[in-house]
Scaffold this motif. Structure first.
Motif, PDB file in Angstrom:
ATOM      1  N   PRO A   1       0.325  12.151   8.116  1.00  0.00           N
ATOM      2  CA  PRO A   1       2.011  11.626   8.415  1.00  0.00           C
ATOM      3  C   PRO A   1       2.379  12.305   9.813  1.00  0.00           C
ATOM      4  N   MET A   2       1.997  13.243  10.247  1.00  0.00           N
ATOM      5  CA  MET A   2       2.583  13.958  11.478  1.00  0.00           C
ATOM      6  C   MET A   2       1.665  13.201  12.585  1.00  0.00           C
TER       7      MET A   2
ATOM      8  N   GLU B   1       1.537   8.097   0.196  1.00  0.00           N
ATOM      9  CA  GLU B   1       0.856   9.344   0.002  1.00  0.00           C
ATOM     10  C   GLU B   1      -0.686   9.449   0.384  1.00  0.00           C
ATOM     11  N   PHE B   2      -0.954  10.517   1.185  1.00  0.00           N
ATOM     12  CA  PHE B   2      -2.209  10.313   1.864  1.00  0.00           C
ATOM     13  C   PHE B   2      -3.016  11.613   1.170  1.00  0.00           C
TER      14      PHE B   2
ATOM     15  N   VAL C   1       0.758  -1.234  -0.268  1.00  0.00           N
ATOM     16  CA  VAL C   1       0.072  -0.051  -0.062  1.00  0.00           C
ATOM     17  C   VAL C   1       0.960   1.179  -0.085  1.00  0.00           C
ATOM     18  N   THR C   2       0.743   2.153  -1.068  1.00  0.00           N
ATOM     19  CA  THR C   2       1.374   3.269  -1.055  1.00  0.00           C
ATOM     20  C   THR C   2       0.631   4.482  -1.229  1.00  0.00           C
ATOM     21  N   GLN C   3      -0.568   4.353  -1.294  1.00  0.00           N
ATOM     22  CA  GLN C   3      -1.678   5.471  -1.398  1.00  0.00           C
ATOM     23  C   GLN C   3      -2.615   5.172  -0.287  1.00  0.00           C
ATOM     24  N   VAL C   4      -2.878   6.247   0.444  1.00  0.00           N
ATOM     25  CA  VAL C   4      -4.060   6.082   1.306  1.00  0.00           C
ATOM     26  C   VAL C   4      -5.176   7.269   0.903  1.00  0.00           C
TER      27      VAL C   4
ATOM     28  N   ARG D   1       8.396   3.505   6.387  1.00  0.00           N
ATOM     29  CA  ARG D   1       7.235   3.110   5.982  1.00  0.00           C
ATOM     30  C   ARG D   1       6.083   4.486   5.496  1.00  0.00           C
ATOM     31  N   LEU D   2       6.112   5.285   6.432  1.00  0.00           N
ATOM     32  CA  LEU D   2       5.234   6.463   6.373  1.00  0.00           C
ATOM     33  C   LEU D   2       5.753   7.401   5.106  1.00  0.00           C
TER      34      LEU D   2
END
Length: 200
Positions: free
Chosen positions: A44-45, A78-79, A22-25, A73-74
């Motif tokens: 992310p923060m 991308e969020f 998973v690379t996009q949330v 990992r974070l």
């Protein structure tokens, strides 16, 4: 991730830990799209504070390594806050819902075959996040079938006659016997309605 409340960061972190590809949330707030965009910008923060910083604060070498792995990992993810929930659902292979909804937010016709859904918000009688039709041909898992049949997400498809309680696999039993539920898992959706994540 459908819902941007206090459960969202924990549910997101669990998925990121067990699903390394998973690379996009995508974050959606069905009541307020602006909250989804704000949550995505802060995620992310928020995750770093809740996990990396907390773990690092224990001052052990092992925990420092774990915190570093979480930070790495974070950095890979991308969020994005979304305003069009049906379009986001169609793009997603893993969907987590954590809302107080009393009507289905995720419609069966918008979910791709093979999608995994975790519905954790329907924790009281009358709550519902998923269209009962999603349970047709899907394998459902829960932490406690009896309880979830009365107050969980599976209460709705059971009441509608879409599934029977004996068709639902308890997560603990599936861990003891990995063959449980396997025959129906793909290409239909797999669904969980627990307070904890399901294996996929």
């Amino acid at each position: 991730m459908v819902g941007t409340g206090s459960q969202a960061p924990y549910q997101i972190m669990v998925q990121l830990c067990v699903l390394p590809k998973v690379t996009q949330v995508l974050l959606a707030n069905p009541r307020n799209a602006k909250k989804a965009q704000a949550a995505a910008a802060q995620m992310p923060m928020t995750l770093e504070k809740l996990f990396s910083q907390t773990i690092r604060a224990t001052n052990s070498a092992t925990n420092s390594v774990v915190a570093g792995l979480i930070d790495h990992r974070l950095s890979e993810v991308e969020f994005t806050g979304v305003t069009d929930l049906p379009a986001a659902v169609q793009r997603s292979r893993v969907i987590v819902t954590a809302t107080p909804s009393t009507k289905p937010l995720i419609q069966a016709d918008g979910v791709q075959p093979g999608t995994h859904l975790n519905a954790i918000g329907a924790d009281m009688e009358g709550k519902q996040e998923l269209d009962a039709k999603l349970f047709q041909g899907a394998q459902a898992y829960t932490d406690d079938v009896l309880q979830a049949s009365e107050v969980g997400e599976i209460q709705n498809p059971i009441k509608a006659g879409v599934i029977k309680p004996e068709q639902v696999v308890e997560i603990g039993n599936s861990l003891l016997d990995p063959t449980l539920g396997v025959t129906m898992r793909m290409p239909s959706p797999s669904l969980t309605a627990p307070e904890l994540p399901c294996k996929t």
